[in-house]
Design a protein around this motif. Sequence first.
Motif, short mmCIF file in Angstrom:
data_model
loop_
_atom_site.label_atom_id
_atom_site.label_comp_id
_atom_site.label_asym_id
_atom_site.label_seq_id
_atom_site.Cartn_x
_atom_site.Cartn_y
_atom_site.Cartn_z
N GLY A 110 9.87 6.33 4.70
CA GLY A 110 8.90 7.40 4.93
C GLY A 110 9.09 8.60 4.01
O GLY A 110 8.35 9.57 4.09
N LYS A 113 9.04 6.70 -1.21
CA LYS A 113 9.54 5.87 -2.32
C LYS A 113 8.43 5.03 -2.95
O LYS A 113 8.31 4.98 -4.18
CB LYS A 113 10.61 4.90 -1.82
CG LYS A 113 11.98 5.50 -1.66
CD LYS A 113 13.00 4.44 -1.31
CE LYS A 113 12.65 3.69 -0.05
NZ LYS A 113 12.49 4.53 1.13
N THR A 114 7.66 4.37 -2.09
CA THR A 114 6.63 3.48 -2.62
C THR A 114 5.58 4.28 -3.39
O THR A 114 5.16 3.90 -4.49
CB THR A 114 5.99 2.68 -1.47
OG1 THR A 114 7.05 2.03 -0.77
CG2 THR A 114 5.02 1.64 -1.98
N THR A 115 5.18 5.40 -2.81
CA THR A 115 4.23 6.29 -3.49
C THR A 115 4.83 6.73 -4.83
O THR A 115 4.15 6.74 -5.85
CB THR A 115 3.98 7.53 -2.61
OG1 THR A 115 3.65 7.09 -1.29
CG2 THR A 115 2.86 8.38 -3.16
N GLN A 146 1.51 -2.51 0.08
CA GLN A 146 1.34 -1.09 -0.24
C GLN A 146 1.68 -0.83 -1.71
O GLN A 146 0.97 -0.10 -2.41
CB GLN A 146 2.23 -0.25 0.66
CG GLN A 146 1.94 1.24 0.58
CD GLN A 146 3.03 2.08 1.23
OE1 GLN A 146 3.80 1.58 2.06
NE2 GLN A 146 3.11 3.33 0.85
N ASP A 253 4.56 19.71 -1.28
CA ASP A 253 3.29 20.36 -0.95
C ASP A 253 3.32 20.89 0.49
O ASP A 253 2.46 21.68 0.87
CB ASP A 253 2.12 19.38 -1.11
CG ASP A 253 2.37 18.05 -0.41
OD1 ASP A 253 3.49 17.52 -0.54
OD2 ASP A 253 1.47 17.56 0.27
N SER A 276 7.58 15.59 -6.18
CA SER A 276 6.35 14.98 -5.70
C SER A 276 5.65 15.97 -4.78
O SER A 276 6.28 16.52 -3.88
CB SER A 276 6.71 13.69 -4.95
OG SER A 276 5.57 13.10 -4.40
N GLU A 279 -0.10 13.24 -1.91
CA GLU A 279 -0.23 11.81 -1.71
C GLU A 279 -0.87 11.08 -2.89
O GLU A 279 -0.76 9.88 -3.00
CB GLU A 279 -1.04 11.55 -0.44
CG GLU A 279 -0.32 12.11 0.78
CD GLU A 279 -0.90 11.59 2.09
OE1 GLU A 279 -0.83 10.37 2.32
OE2 GLU A 279 -1.43 12.41 2.84
P1 GDP Z 1 8.51 4.99 1.75
O1 GDP Z 1 8.66 4.46 3.14
O2 GDP Z 1 9.71 5.76 1.32
O3 GDP Z 1 8.12 3.95 0.75
O4 GDP Z 1 7.34 6.08 1.81
P2 GDP Z 1 5.80 5.98 1.41
O5 GDP Z 1 5.64 5.98 -0.06
O6 GDP Z 1 5.17 4.86 2.17
O7 GDP Z 1 5.27 7.38 1.94
C1 GDP Z 1 5.27 7.71 3.32
C2 GDP Z 1 4.09 8.65 3.59
O8 GDP Z 1 4.29 9.88 2.91
C3 GDP Z 1 2.76 8.11 3.08
O9 GDP Z 1 1.76 8.47 4.01
C4 GDP Z 1 2.56 8.84 1.75
O10 GDP Z 1 1.18 8.99 1.44
C5 GDP Z 1 3.19 10.17 2.06
N1 GDP Z 1 3.71 10.86 0.87
C6 GDP Z 1 4.47 10.38 -0.13
N2 GDP Z 1 4.80 11.34 -1.02
C7 GDP Z 1 4.22 12.49 -0.55
C8 GDP Z 1 4.18 13.85 -1.01
O11 GDP Z 1 4.76 14.25 -2.04
N3 GDP Z 1 3.48 14.73 -0.25
C9 GDP Z 1 2.83 14.35 0.90
N4 GDP Z 1 2.18 15.28 1.58
N5 GDP Z 1 2.86 13.10 1.35
C10 GDP Z 1 3.52 12.17 0.65
#
Ligand code: GDP
Length: 298
Positions: A110, A113-115, A146, A253, A276, A279
Amino acid sequence: MFDTLSSRLDKVFTSLRGRGRLTDADIDATAREIRVALLEADVALPVVRGFVAAIRERARGAEVSTSLNPAQQVIKIVNEELVAILGGGTTTLRFAKTPPTVILLAGLQGTGKTTLAGKLGRWLRAQGHTPLLVAADLQRPNAVNQLQVVGQRAGVEVFAPEPGNGVGDPVRVARDALAHARRHVFDVVVVDTAGRLGVDEELMRQAADIRDAVSPDEILFVLDAMIGQDAVSTAQAFADGVGFTGVVLTKLDGDARGGAALSVARVTGAPIMFASTGETLDDFDVFHPERMASRILG
Ligand code: GDP
């Protein structure tokens, strides 16, 4: 909202104008205000203590200059120290002499990472690289999909396990991806790994196994800036369990003041490389210590 450090110090120093040097009492009062401001910005307590001690030392020796009022002068010292801890300037990725360069992403679930894989992929492409994103997060049911969506948006190829071939084995996926990158002339491989909600041993072992299989040039620890006081323990757990060479701060943000940045930089000594800030794929930049210092100061 909180008082900014400048307005706090202005109050402390209203009686001080015209004096040549800060007195011990002035420095005590200043140190108290800096301490409160940093704690409000969510900097971890041990980091605050060390930082305030260093500021006291510098403030004690400082002449009150004629061009700056005492509050401005202390702010300047605090700002310089913050920027120094945050790395001084921007830090760039180390690329392998012989491609592909391998970048491993690690962090809690959460955190983004994936983003980030998509953002990094797009950023790398803009820098003239040919990146490959690798779906080695096989814990979360939707993670592979994703990453594929993110990759498509970023215009970057994604390597994902074929059904029935390596499914459930992220180490094998990472190794196969590297072979694929070599065959198809990708020069940077970004490996997305699984995260858990909390730090756990299995997660660490898996990330360490992937690390050992692909010998990354960079391991980026992805940290949610909103995590606040937990930043130190989480970063420490990843430093011990997997090790990392750089940090990416996400969700800047949000309304976090960014104290996590200072805590993690101070405790691990690893440079913060990227920020970052949302989104979408464009919400991404290299990390600028001066901007973060201003944000922490408020
Ligand atoms: P992972 O579990 O680490 O791979 O996390 P994800 O990439 O799935 O991101 C988790 C949530 O955080 C998603 O809803 C993304 O859209 C959101 N997210 C990721 N980076 C950012 C950011 O820099 N700012 C905001 N506001 N949301 C983000």
